[in-house]
Design a protein around this motif. Structure first.
Motif, PDB file in Angstrom:
ATOM      1  N   PHE A 122       0.851  -1.196   0.000  1.00  0.00           N
ATOM      2  CA  PHE A 122       0.000   0.000   0.000  1.00  0.00           C
ATOM      3  C   PHE A 122       0.889   1.250   0.000  1.00  0.00           C
ATOM      4  CE2 PHE A 122      -3.310  -2.508   2.761  1.00  0.00           C
ATOM      5  CZ  PHE A 122      -3.533  -3.367   1.698  1.00  0.00           C
ATOM      6  N   VAL A 140      -6.687   4.855  -7.659  1.00  0.00           N
ATOM      7  CA  VAL A 140      -6.479   3.571  -6.986  1.00  0.00           C
ATOM      8  C   VAL A 140      -7.800   3.112  -6.378  1.00  0.00           C
ATOM      9  CG1 VAL A 140      -5.259   2.379  -5.102  1.00  0.00           C
ATOM     10  CG2 VAL A 140      -4.087   4.146  -6.446  1.00  0.00           C
ATOM     11  N   ALA A 142      -9.940  -0.563  -4.679  1.00  0.00           N
ATOM     12  CA  ALA A 142      -9.672  -1.895  -4.122  1.00  0.00           C
ATOM     13  C   ALA A 142     -10.957  -2.664  -3.881  1.00  0.00           C
ATOM     14  CB  ALA A 142      -8.922  -1.746  -2.803  1.00  0.00           C
ATOM     15  N   THR A 193     -16.150  -2.025  -4.949  1.00  0.00           N
ATOM     16  CA  THR A 193     -14.789  -1.477  -4.988  1.00  0.00           C
ATOM     17  C   THR A 193     -14.827  -0.092  -4.351  1.00  0.00           C
ATOM     18  OG1 THR A 193     -15.175  -0.595  -7.189  1.00  0.00           O
ATOM     19  CG2 THR A 193     -14.028  -2.692  -7.062  1.00  0.00           C
ATOM     20  N   LEU A 202      -6.087   3.276   2.252  1.00  0.00           N
ATOM     21  CA  LEU A 202      -6.095   1.896   1.778  1.00  0.00           C
ATOM     22  C   LEU A 202      -5.946   0.936   2.965  1.00  0.00           C
ATOM     23  CD1 LEU A 202      -6.367   0.306  -0.805  1.00  0.00           C
ATOM     24  CD2 LEU A 202      -3.929   0.614  -1.239  1.00  0.00           C
ATOM     25  N   ILE A 232      -6.134  -4.745  -5.820  1.00  0.00           N
ATOM     26  CA  ILE A 232      -5.945  -3.295  -5.943  1.00  0.00           C
ATOM     27  C   ILE A 232      -5.741  -2.944  -7.414  1.00  0.00           C
ATOM     28  CG2 ILE A 232      -4.519  -1.319  -5.264  1.00  0.00           C
ATOM     29  CD1 ILE A 232      -3.680  -3.155  -2.837  1.00  0.00           C
TER      30      ILE A 232
END
Length: 346
Positions: A122, A140, A142, A193, A202, A232
Motif C-alpha cells: 500500500f 487507486v 480496491a 470497490t 487503503l 488493488i
C-alpha cells in the motif's frame, strides 16, 4: 525446470516466469519447549535441504529467506509494485500449512511493528504515485474478499449489515461471482470497490475488511479455513498523450495448505480467483512458508513439493489502451448498462 517465455512489452522483449520464494520461520515456543529438532536448512540463497526418514532432500527456489530475514528484506526482493503501476496484472500469494507464518508474511504482526507485504505494498504504490504525479493522473481502487467454505464474501459489506439489508428488502444477499470477460480477464462481479487516495486510506479499508472476516475472533485457529483476497487496481493516465493503463495487484493469504490437500477439488472458486494471477497475463510470486521443525515434517514436504508450480510460465502483458478506445468503451458501457456484465466487451 525454470522454463521461461519471451514476451512482447511495448516492442521490447521481456522474460517472465512464476517466481517462488521459500521463507523458513523461526522455531516457535511450542516447538522449542518440546526440544524441537530442526530438519530444514538453508544451504545457499536458492536452496533448502530437509532431513526425512528416507534421507536428505534438496529443493531449489528463486530465493530462500531464513528465519533471520526481515519483513523489509522479503518485500525488497518481491520487486513487483512498479509493474502494477506500469499496467501489469501482478499476484503475490502466501502458501503453507496453518501456523507456518503466512499471515505474518502477508499482513504482519497485530501491532504492525513488523508490517507484512500487504501494508508495505500500500505504501509503495502511493510512494510511486507521488513520484510520478507530474506526468500521470492516478486512480487507486480496491476490493477485498474472503473465500470461506467455497463461498465468496465481500469484506466491504459486513455480515451484520448484509443480514439487516436482507430483512429490510426480503431480498437475496448480493452474490460475488468470479467471471471472465471476452479478453480472458478474470474479475469479481458484484464485489464492491472503494477508492483510496492515500496509503492510510487503503490500510483503513483493509482493517475494515479484516474486521468483517469470519475469523476475527480467533486469529489462528480459524484463519486456516479462510482465504483472504485483496485486489488493488491502479489506473494511470499519461498526461502527455492521454493513454490509459490499468494494472492490478492481487495479494492473497491462502488458507492452510493442509486444508487444501484434504478438501481436494472443492475449492473451484479459488482456482477461478487465482486464474488471472496464475494463468495468462500476470507476473506471479508464490511465497512458500515452512516450519523448520521435525514435528511438521510431513506438512513441510507437502508445501515444498508445491513449488513445482515454477514450471508454469506466464505471458505478462501490459493492459494499455489509447484514449479513443477508452472513450468508446465508456459509450458501449452506457449503451449496454441494461445487460449483464458478460455481454459488455470490457
Amino acid at each position: 525446470d525454470n522454463e521461461e517465455k519471451i514476451l512482447q512489452h511495448g516492442g521490447r522483449h521481456e522474460r517472465y516466469k512464476i517466481r517462488v520464494f521459500c521463507r523458513i520461520r523461526p522455531v516457535n515456543r511450542n516447538e522449542a519447549a518440546q526440544g524441537g529438532v530442526i530438519v530444514v536448512d538453508k544451504i545457499d540463497e536458492f536452496s533448502v535441504t530437509i532431513d526425512t526418514p528416507r534421507g536428505q532432500r534438496e529443493f531449489q527456489f528463486d530465493k530462500v529467506f531464513s528465519a533471520g530475514a526481515s519483513q523489509e528484506d522479503l518485500f525488497h526482493d518481491t520487486n513487483l509494485i512498479q509493474s502494477t503501476i506500469d499496467g501489469y496484472n501482478v499476484c503475490i500469494f502466501a502458501y503453507g500449512q496453518t501456523g507456518s507464518g503466512k499471515t505474518f508474511t502477508m499482513v504482519g504482526d497485530k501491532e504492525q511493528k513488523n508490517p507484512g507485504l500487504m501494508p508495505r505494498s500500500f505504501n509503495a504504490i502511493f510512494d510511486i504515485i507521488r513520484e510520478n504525479s507530474s506526468k500521470f493522473d492516478f486512480k487507486v481502487s480496491a476490493y477485498m474478499l474472503e473465500l470461506y467454505n467455497d463461498r465468496l464474501q465481500d469484506l466491504f459489506v459486513s455480515q451484520a449489515g448484509e443480514a439487516h439489508a436482507q430483512t429490510q428488502s426480503h431480498g437475496q444477499a448480493r452474490r460475488v461471482e468470479i467471471k471472465r470477460n471476452r479478453k480472458g480477464v478474470v474479475f469479481a462481479q458484484g464485489a464492491e470497490t472503494k477508492e483510496a487516495s492515500s496509503a492510510q486510506e487503503l490500510y483503513a479499508l483493509f482493517q475494515q475488511a479484516c474486521a468483517n472476516r469470519h475469523i476475527s475472533a480467533t486469529m489462528n485457529v480459524e484463519s486456516s479455513r479462510s482465504h483472504l483476497i485483496v485486489g488493488i487496481r491502479v489506473e494511470s493516465k499519461n498526461l502527455t498523450n492521454g493513454s490509459v493503463s490499468t494494472g492490478k495487484l492481487s495479494l492473497v493469504d491462502l488458507a492452510g495448505s493442509e486444508r487444501a490437500a484434504k478438501t481436494g477439488a472443492k475449492d473451484h472458486q479459488l482456482k477461478q480467483v487465482m486464474q488471472d494471477s496464475l494463468g495468462g497475463n500476470a507476473k506471479t510470486l508464490m511465497i512458500v512458508n515452512i516450519s523448520p521443525s521435525e514435528c511438521n515434517l510431513d506438512e513441510t514436504l507437502t508445501s515444498l513439493y508445491a513449488t513445482r508450480v515454477k514450471a508454469i510460465t506466464n505471458n505478462a502483458q501490459r493492459n494499455v489502451e489509447s484514449k479513443e478506445i477508452a472513450q468508446l468503451k465508456e459509450v458501449i458501457m452506457k449503451l449496454k448498462s441494461g445487460q449483464s456484465v458478460e455481454d459488455v466487451d470490457v
